[in-house]
Design a protein around this motif. Structure first.
Motif, PDB file in Angstrom:
ATOM      1  N   VAL A   1      -9.389 -20.799   2.563  1.00 53.15           N
ATOM      2  CA  VAL A   1      -9.556 -21.309   3.924  1.00 53.15           C
ATOM      3  C   VAL A   1      -8.418 -22.257   4.306  1.00 53.15           C
ATOM      4  CG1 VAL A   1     -12.055 -21.044   3.905  1.00 53.15           C
ATOM      5  CG2 VAL A   1     -11.054 -23.178   3.087  1.00 53.15           C
ATOM      6  N   THR A   2      -7.698 -22.775   3.316  1.00 51.30           N
ATOM      7  CA  THR A   2      -6.554 -23.659   3.576  1.00 51.30           C
ATOM      8  C   THR A   2      -5.424 -23.264   2.640  1.00 51.30           C
ATOM      9  OG1 THR A   2      -7.999 -25.502   4.167  1.00 51.30           O
ATOM     10  CG2 THR A   2      -5.725 -26.043   3.626  1.00 51.30           C
ATOM     11  N   CYS A   3      -4.215 -23.172   3.189  1.00 52.26           N
ATOM     12  CA  CYS A   3      -3.039 -22.836   2.391  1.00 52.26           C
ATOM     13  C   CYS A   3      -1.844 -23.480   3.070  1.00 52.26           C
ATOM     14  CB  CYS A   3      -2.880 -21.324   2.310  1.00 52.26           C
ATOM     15  SG  CYS A   3      -1.362 -20.799   1.495  1.00 52.26           S
ATOM     16  N   GLU A   4      -1.256 -24.488   2.432  1.00 55.03           N
ATOM     17  CA  GLU A   4      -0.186 -25.226   3.099  1.00 55.03           C
ATOM     18  C   GLU A   4       0.729 -25.904   2.093  1.00 55.03           C
ATOM     19  OE1 GLU A   4      -2.757 -27.717   5.399  1.00 55.03           O
ATOM     20  OE2 GLU A   4      -2.682 -29.374   3.958  1.00 55.03           O
ATOM     21  N   ARG A   5       1.929 -26.185   2.558  1.00 53.91           N
ATOM     22  CA  ARG A   5       2.890 -26.952   1.773  1.00 53.91           C
ATOM     23  C   ARG A   5       2.531 -28.433   1.881  1.00 53.91           C
ATOM     24  NH1 ARG A   5       7.338 -25.511  -1.732  1.00 53.91           N
ATOM     25  NH2 ARG A   5       8.640 -27.359  -1.911  1.00 53.91           N
ATOM     26  N   ASP A   6       2.591 -29.130   0.750  1.00 58.30           N
ATOM     27  CA  ASP A   6       2.316 -30.572   0.737  1.00 58.30           C
ATOM     28  C   ASP A   6       3.383 -31.226  -0.139  1.00 58.30           C
ATOM     29  OD1 ASP A   6       1.394 -33.166   0.550  1.00 58.30           O
ATOM     30  OD2 ASP A   6      -0.689 -32.634   0.165  1.00 58.30           O
ATOM     31  N   GLY A   7       4.448 -31.731   0.488  1.00 54.51           N
ATOM     32  CA  GLY A   7       5.544 -32.303  -0.284  1.00 54.51           C
ATOM     33  C   GLY A   7       6.240 -31.227  -1.090  1.00 54.51           C
TER      34      GLY A   7
ATOM     35  N   GLN B   1       4.783 -29.562  -3.454  1.00 53.95           N
ATOM     36  CA  GLN B   1       3.778 -28.687  -4.024  1.00 53.95           C
ATOM     37  C   GLN B   1       3.086 -27.888  -2.922  1.00 53.95           C
ATOM     38  OE1 GLN B   1       1.522 -30.160  -7.352  1.00 53.95           O
ATOM     39  NE2 GLN B   1       2.574 -32.125  -7.329  1.00 53.95           N
ATOM     40  N   TRP B   2       2.256 -26.953  -3.346  1.00 50.89           N
ATOM     41  CA  TRP B   2       1.457 -26.165  -2.425  1.00 50.89           C
ATOM     42  C   TRP B   2      -0.013 -26.485  -2.666  1.00 50.89           C
ATOM     43  CZ3 TRP B   2       5.627 -24.183  -5.079  1.00 50.89           C
ATOM     44  CH2 TRP B   2       6.706 -23.710  -4.294  1.00 50.89           C
ATOM     45  N   TYR B   3      -0.755 -26.588  -1.571  1.00 52.08           N
ATOM     46  CA  TYR B   3      -2.193 -26.869  -1.654  1.00 52.08           C
ATOM     47  C   TYR B   3      -2.953 -25.678  -1.091  1.00 52.08           C
ATOM     48  CZ  TYR B   3      -6.758 -28.899  -0.565  1.00 52.08           C
ATOM     49  OH  TYR B   3      -8.122 -29.142  -0.489  1.00 52.08           O
ATOM     50  N   ARG B   4      -3.946 -25.236  -1.840  1.00 56.02           N
ATOM     51  CA  ARG B   4      -4.812 -24.176  -1.343  1.00 56.02           C
ATOM     52  C   ARG B   4      -6.259 -24.529  -1.664  1.00 56.02           C
ATOM     53  NH1 ARG B   4      -2.249 -21.734  -5.829  1.00 56.02           N
ATOM     54  NH2 ARG B   4      -3.661 -21.175  -7.529  1.00 56.02           N
ATOM     55  N   ALA B   5      -7.160 -24.061  -0.801  1.00 51.67           N
ATOM     56  CA  ALA B   5      -8.576 -24.391  -0.986  1.00 51.67           C
ATOM     57  C   ALA B   5      -9.450 -23.241  -0.520  1.00 51.67           C
ATOM     58  CB  ALA B   5      -8.929 -25.658  -0.212  1.00 51.67           C
ATOM     59  N   THR B   6     -10.531 -23.040  -1.240  1.00 51.18           N
ATOM     60  CA  THR B   6     -11.600 -22.156  -0.802  1.00 51.18           C
ATOM     61  C   THR B   6     -12.777 -23.056  -0.442  1.00 51.18           C
ATOM     62  OG1 THR B   6     -12.587 -21.903  -3.008  1.00 51.18           O
ATOM     63  CG2 THR B   6     -10.777 -20.404  -2.438  1.00 51.18           C
ATOM     64  N   GLU B   7     -13.917 -22.453  -0.113  1.00 52.81           N
ATOM     65  CA  GLU B   7     -15.085 -23.266   0.197  1.00 52.81           C
ATOM     66  C   GLU B   7     -15.558 -24.052  -1.024  1.00 52.81           C
ATOM     67  OE1 GLU B   7     -16.480 -23.913   2.974  1.00 52.81           O
ATOM     68  OE2 GLU B   7     -15.404 -22.502   4.271  1.00 52.81           O
ATOM     69  N   SER B   8     -15.330 -23.528  -2.223  1.00 51.39           N
ATOM     70  CA  SER B   8     -15.871 -24.165  -3.422  1.00 51.39           C
ATOM     71  C   SER B   8     -14.846 -24.947  -4.236  1.00 51.39           C
ATOM     72  CB  SER B   8     -16.521 -23.114  -4.333  1.00 51.39           C
ATOM     73  OG  SER B   8     -15.550 -22.165  -4.772  1.00 51.39           O
ATOM     74  N   GLY B   9     -13.591 -24.515  -4.227  1.00 53.85           N
ATOM     75  CA  GLY B   9     -12.591 -25.161  -5.082  1.00 53.85           C
ATOM     76  C   GLY B   9     -11.278 -25.359  -4.361  1.00 53.85           C
TER      77      GLY B   9
END
Length: 225
Positions: free
Chosen positions: A131-137, A139-147
């Motif tokens: 549900v989330t996928c983005e560059r953060d500094g 690193q890359w950040y990704r998220a699902t509903e659970s993790g």
């Protein structure tokens, strides 16, 4: 004529006493258990362990010393029994809290797309899509509903710090990802199991787990039942 006696010089004694009482209050009279970070700092004062021995311990754990990474997160402590190989020669460990929270650290050889979730389809499943996928500094950040997870590339390695969203918030996960670094010799000595205990630490591969999806066991049987 006799000069008047000088008053006692109490200030240094009182200052030292006040400092002692302050330190005692701050440390709970010496009853507080040292954290992993404090233990590492204490160990760094000792002579460096033999590098050849550390590399032998890494090989016994089926990895290489250069793939062993560590991190720090307030309230989290390395679960030493979790240390082991990931894939062919990667490394994995879990940091836990007393309440049962977990942060997983994995170092493994993966393609660029497994780190940069913005560069193509992000890893997920039909049951738990990203549900989330983005560059953060850096690193890359990704998220699902659970993790959720942070990933960074280091040469041909991908370093991933992940956790369940209900157990670790993004700020804590990001801090752990930023603190992750390749273990120095003192940290290797603290993290790697002794050579005679390292054998057999490779995670058990379950043959009934499909390569994709939610990992449910395959209960299909033949016509013979």
């Amino acid at each position: 004529m006799t000069s008047p006696a000088s008053p006692p010089r109490l200030r240094p004694v009182l200052t030292a006493l006040a400092l002692t009482l302050t330190l005692a209050a701050a440390t709970g009279c010496g009853t507080e258990v040292a954290s992993d970070a404090e233990a590492a700092r204490s160990a760094s004062a000792a002579p460096a362990p033999d590098r050849a021995e550390l590399e032998a311990r890494a090989r016994a754990a089926q990895t290489v010393a250069e793939h062993v990474w560590v991190t720090e997160a307030p309230g989290y402590t390395l679960a030493r029994q979790s240390v082991g190989v990931v894939g062919d020669d990667g490394f994995g460990s879990v940091y836990t809290t007393s309440e049962g929270g977990q942060i997983q650290l994995r170092v493994e050889r993966l393609p660029h797309a497994d780190a940069d979730c913005t560069d193509g389809p992000a890893a997920g499943s039909a049951q738990d899509p990203v549900v989330t996928c983005e560059r953060d500094g850096e690193q890359w950040y990704r998220a699902t509903e659970s993790g959720h997870a942070y990933a960074q590339e280091q040469g041909d390695l991908v370093v991933t710090v992940s956790g369940a969203r209900e157990e670790v918030d993004r700020a804590a996960l990001r801090a752990a990802a930023l603190a992750a670094h390749r273990a120095d010799d003192h940290e290797l000595d603290q993290v790697l199991p002794p050579a005679d205990e390292a054998a057999g630490r490779q995670p058990v591969e379950r043959g009934d787990l499909p390569p994709e999806g939610d990992g449910a066991p395959n209960n299909d049987v033949g016509t013979s039942g």
